[in-house]
Structure formats: structure tokens, C-alpha cells
Design a protein around this motif. Structure first.
Motif, short mmCIF file in Angstrom:
data_model
loop_
_atom_site.label_atom_id
_atom_site.label_comp_id
_atom_site.label_asym_id
_atom_site.label_seq_id
_atom_site.Cartn_x
_atom_site.Cartn_y
_atom_site.Cartn_z
N MET A 226 0.83 -1.21 0.00
CA MET A 226 0.00 0.00 0.00
C MET A 226 0.86 1.26 0.00
SD MET A 226 -3.16 -0.93 2.57
CE MET A 226 -4.41 -2.12 2.10
N ALA A 227 1.93 1.21 0.79
CA ALA A 227 2.84 2.37 0.82
C ALA A 227 3.51 2.55 -0.55
CB ALA A 227 3.89 2.17 1.91
N LEU A 228 3.94 1.45 -1.16
CA LEU A 228 4.53 1.53 -2.49
C LEU A 228 3.51 2.02 -3.51
CD1 LEU A 228 6.63 -1.77 -2.63
CD2 LEU A 228 7.49 0.57 -2.39
N ALA A 229 2.26 1.56 -3.39
CA ALA A 229 1.21 2.00 -4.32
C ALA A 229 0.98 3.50 -4.21
CB ALA A 229 -0.08 1.24 -4.04
N ALA A 230 0.99 4.03 -2.98
CA ALA A 230 0.82 5.48 -2.79
C ALA A 230 1.96 6.24 -3.44
CB ALA A 230 0.73 5.80 -1.30
N LEU A 231 3.18 5.71 -3.31
CA LEU A 231 4.34 6.36 -3.93
C LEU A 231 4.24 6.31 -5.45
CD1 LEU A 231 7.08 7.71 -3.40
CD2 LEU A 231 8.11 5.43 -3.45
N LEU A 232 3.79 5.18 -5.99
CA LEU A 232 3.63 5.05 -7.44
C LEU A 232 2.55 5.99 -7.96
CD1 LEU A 232 3.88 1.17 -7.92
CD2 LEU A 232 5.60 2.89 -8.52
N VAL A 233 1.47 6.12 -7.22
CA VAL A 233 0.39 7.04 -7.63
C VAL A 233 0.91 8.48 -7.65
CG1 VAL A 233 -1.83 8.02 -6.94
CG2 VAL A 233 -1.49 5.55 -6.89
N TRP A 234 1.71 8.84 -6.65
CA TRP A 234 2.31 10.18 -6.66
C TRP A 234 3.17 10.37 -7.91
CZ3 TRP A 234 7.40 11.77 -6.77
CH2 TRP A 234 7.61 13.13 -6.59
N GLY A 235 3.96 9.35 -8.26
CA GLY A 235 4.78 9.44 -9.46
C GLY A 235 3.94 9.53 -10.72
N ILE A 236 2.83 8.81 -10.75
CA ILE A 236 1.93 8.87 -11.91
C ILE A 236 1.38 10.28 -12.08
CG2 ILE A 236 -0.31 8.09 -12.78
CD1 ILE A 236 0.29 5.37 -11.49
N ILE A 237 0.90 10.86 -10.98
CA ILE A 237 0.33 12.21 -11.05
C ILE A 237 1.38 13.22 -11.49
CG2 ILE A 237 -0.71 14.05 -9.68
CD1 ILE A 237 -1.95 11.88 -7.92
N TYR A 238 2.59 13.08 -10.97
CA TYR A 238 3.67 14.01 -11.34
C TYR A 238 3.98 13.91 -12.83
CZ TYR A 238 8.31 16.03 -11.78
OH TYR A 238 9.40 16.76 -12.20
N MET A 239 4.13 12.67 -13.33
CA MET A 239 4.47 12.51 -14.75
C MET A 239 3.33 12.96 -15.66
SD MET A 239 6.67 8.97 -15.01
CE MET A 239 5.51 8.01 -14.03
N ASN A 240 2.09 12.65 -15.28
CA ASN A 240 0.96 13.07 -16.11
C ASN A 240 0.85 14.58 -16.18
OD1 ASN A 240 0.34 10.40 -16.51
ND2 ASN A 240 -1.39 10.37 -15.09
N THR A 241 1.23 15.24 -15.09
CA THR A 241 1.10 16.71 -15.03
C THR A 241 2.29 17.40 -15.68
OG1 THR A 241 -0.12 16.50 -12.96
CG2 THR A 241 0.75 18.68 -13.50
N LYS A 242 3.49 16.88 -15.46
CA LYS A 242 4.70 17.58 -15.88
C LYS A 242 5.37 17.00 -17.12
CE LYS A 242 4.59 20.27 -12.20
NZ LYS A 242 4.35 21.73 -12.30
N LYS A 243 5.24 15.71 -17.35
CA LYS A 243 6.04 15.05 -18.39
C LYS A 243 5.23 14.59 -19.60
CE LYS A 243 9.78 15.44 -15.92
NZ LYS A 243 10.88 16.33 -16.34
N VAL A 244 4.04 14.05 -19.37
CA VAL A 244 3.27 13.49 -20.47
C VAL A 244 2.63 14.62 -21.28
CG1 VAL A 244 1.33 12.01 -21.12
CG2 VAL A 244 2.80 11.40 -19.17
N GLU A 245 2.91 14.63 -22.58
CA GLU A 245 2.37 15.65 -23.47
C GLU A 245 1.25 15.06 -24.31
OE1 GLU A 245 5.37 17.50 -25.78
OE2 GLU A 245 6.71 17.89 -24.08
N VAL A 246 0.21 15.84 -24.55
CA VAL A 246 -0.93 15.38 -25.34
C VAL A 246 -0.63 15.57 -26.82
CG1 VAL A 246 -2.55 15.86 -23.52
CG2 VAL A 246 -2.04 17.65 -25.16
#
Length: 246
Positions: A226-246
């Protein structure tokens, strides 16, 4: 959140209805045209498994399409909503399929076979064991989904043609790394094979369910994931906001 979820259902509604119709036709065809009860049952179960796999694949494809959708980026919601929406979409579809399967099985056993459900199953499982088993199975699927979402976001952060390959490598490296960490920290990850036991006897095959006994580090393993999943979700949100381009 509800706006995103409504959009996901609206976009996939025709596919879901088509899949439901196909599943019903297959089950009716097996009941009418397949004379062997055992063969019909096995093929029927395989049809439900195939439908479940199709729903899971649709959930993954929905997320992959959403993170590059310009229209969804314009909706004023948090980055977490973009992660939760496809997960809730897949969960609701999976629960709907599970409910249909339970109703189908109950009607088949009680009406066509005329048997008592508990006697037909041949095993008595307490409510606590059922809930713990369902929780464990659901968590395994959810944790794997988060890993896949993270890998898709990593792939989306690269605009090169090698992006999908980078995502695939990320998935396998991450899955094996997390498995290695759990084995190092908890001296062996709990195996789903411990849930059930099959014993071959002269009278047939005996089936028993052990349930999930939350001891011997199994709670610790789940909390760690669960702790790892929370960390992965944080990474997902960061990449979707800052790195992934439409």
C-alpha cells in the motif's frame, strides 16, 4: 471525478453492451447445443474469465488514451482523479460481471440441477474467510493495475517511438524489483496458491479453501505494498502533469 467517470462509461458503453450480448449468446449456445454438462460448464467459466480479461484490458486502454486526451486535461479536476476514474470504471464493470456470474451460477445450481448451493460447492467457508479472500484478490489486481499505469505514464513521458518499449521494460523491472524487495524484507511473499488446496482421492477430487489468515507477515506485506502503491500514484500524477504531453 464523476464527470471523468461518466465520460469513460459514455465512451465505452457500446463496447460494454456488445460484450454483454456476446456473453449471453455464448452461455445460451452452450446450454442449448453442448450436450456434455461438464464441457458446457468449463466453456462457460472460460467465457466469464475471457470477459473479465477483456474488461481489464479495456481499463488499461482507457487510462492510456485518457492521459493523452486534450479534452480531459481541460476538465478542472485533480491529477488523482485521472488515475482513479479508470480504476473505478474497471471495478464497477468487474463487479457487474461478478454479479452476473453469481446469479447465473445460483440459478443453474438451484433450478436446473436442483441442488442445494452449499452442498454442491462441497465446502463451507465463513463470511470472514470470503471477505479476506476477496480483499486479497482485489488488492493483487489493484496493485498490478497501479504498476501498469505507472509504466504507461513512463512510456508517455517519451515522445520517441521507443516510448512503449521503455514502458514495457519499466513494468518488468518494477514488478521484479518490488517482488525482490518483499522477499528480502518479509522473507517470502505470500502465495495465492496457499488459499486453496486440491486433494485427489479414489472418490474424486476434494476441494478446500483456507482463506487468508492475516498472520506471519501477510499484513505487513500488504501494508508495504500500500505504501509503495501510494508512492507510485504520486509518481503517476507528477508525470501526467509535468512530463506526459498530449
Amino acid at each position: 471525478m464523476m464527470t471523468l467517470l461518466k465520460y469513460d462509461f459514455r465512451r465505452n458503453w457500446n463496447t460494454l453492451l456488445a460484450g454483454l450480448v456476446i456473453l449471453i449468446i455464448v452461455q445460451l449456445g452452450l446450454m442449448i447445443f453442448v450436450s456434455s454438462g461438464l464441457t458446457a460448464n468449463v466453456l462457460g467459466i472460460m467465457a466469464y474469465v475471457g470477459a473479465g480479461v477483456a474488461i481489464y484490458v479495456k481499463t488499461i486502454k482507457t487510462y492510456a488514451a485518457n492521459i493523452r486526451s486534450y479534452n480531459r486535461r481541460l476538465i478542472p479536476v485533480t491529477g488523482l482523479s485521472h488515475v482513479l476514474s479508470p480504476i473505478i470504471f474497471g471495478t464497477l464493470c468487474g463487479l457487474g460481471l461478478l454479479l452476473i456470474g453469481f446469479i447465473h451460477g445460483y440459478l443453474y445450481i438451484t433450478m436446473k440441477l436442483g441442488l442445494d448451493l452449499s452442498a454442491y460447492i462441497g465446502v463451507k467457508i465463513s463470511v470472514a474467510e470470503i471477505m479476506s479472500t476477496l480483499f486479497f484478490a482485489g488488492w493483487v489486481v489493484l496493485f498490478m493495475t497501479i504498476i501498469i499505469f505507472f509504466s504507461i505514464s513512463v512510456a508517455g513521458a517519451f515522445r520517441w517511438k521507443t516510448g512503449p518499449w521503455i514502458g514495457i521494460v519499466t513494468f518488468f523491472v518494477l514488478a521484479n524489483l518490488l517482488n525482490w524487495l518483499e522477499n528480502v524484507i518479509f522473507a517470502g511473499k505470500f502465495s495465492p496458491n496457499d488459499l486453496f488446496q486440491f486433494t485427489e482421492e479414489s472418490t474424486g477430487i476434494s476441494f478446500s479453501a483456507n482463506g487468508v489468515i492475516w498472520a506471519d507477515g501477510r499484513w505487513g506485506t500488504t501494508v508495504f505494498e500500500m505504501a509503495l502503491a501510494a508512492l507510485l500514484v504520486w509518481g503517476i500524477i507528477y508525470m501526467n502533469t509535468k512530463k506526459v504531453e498530449v
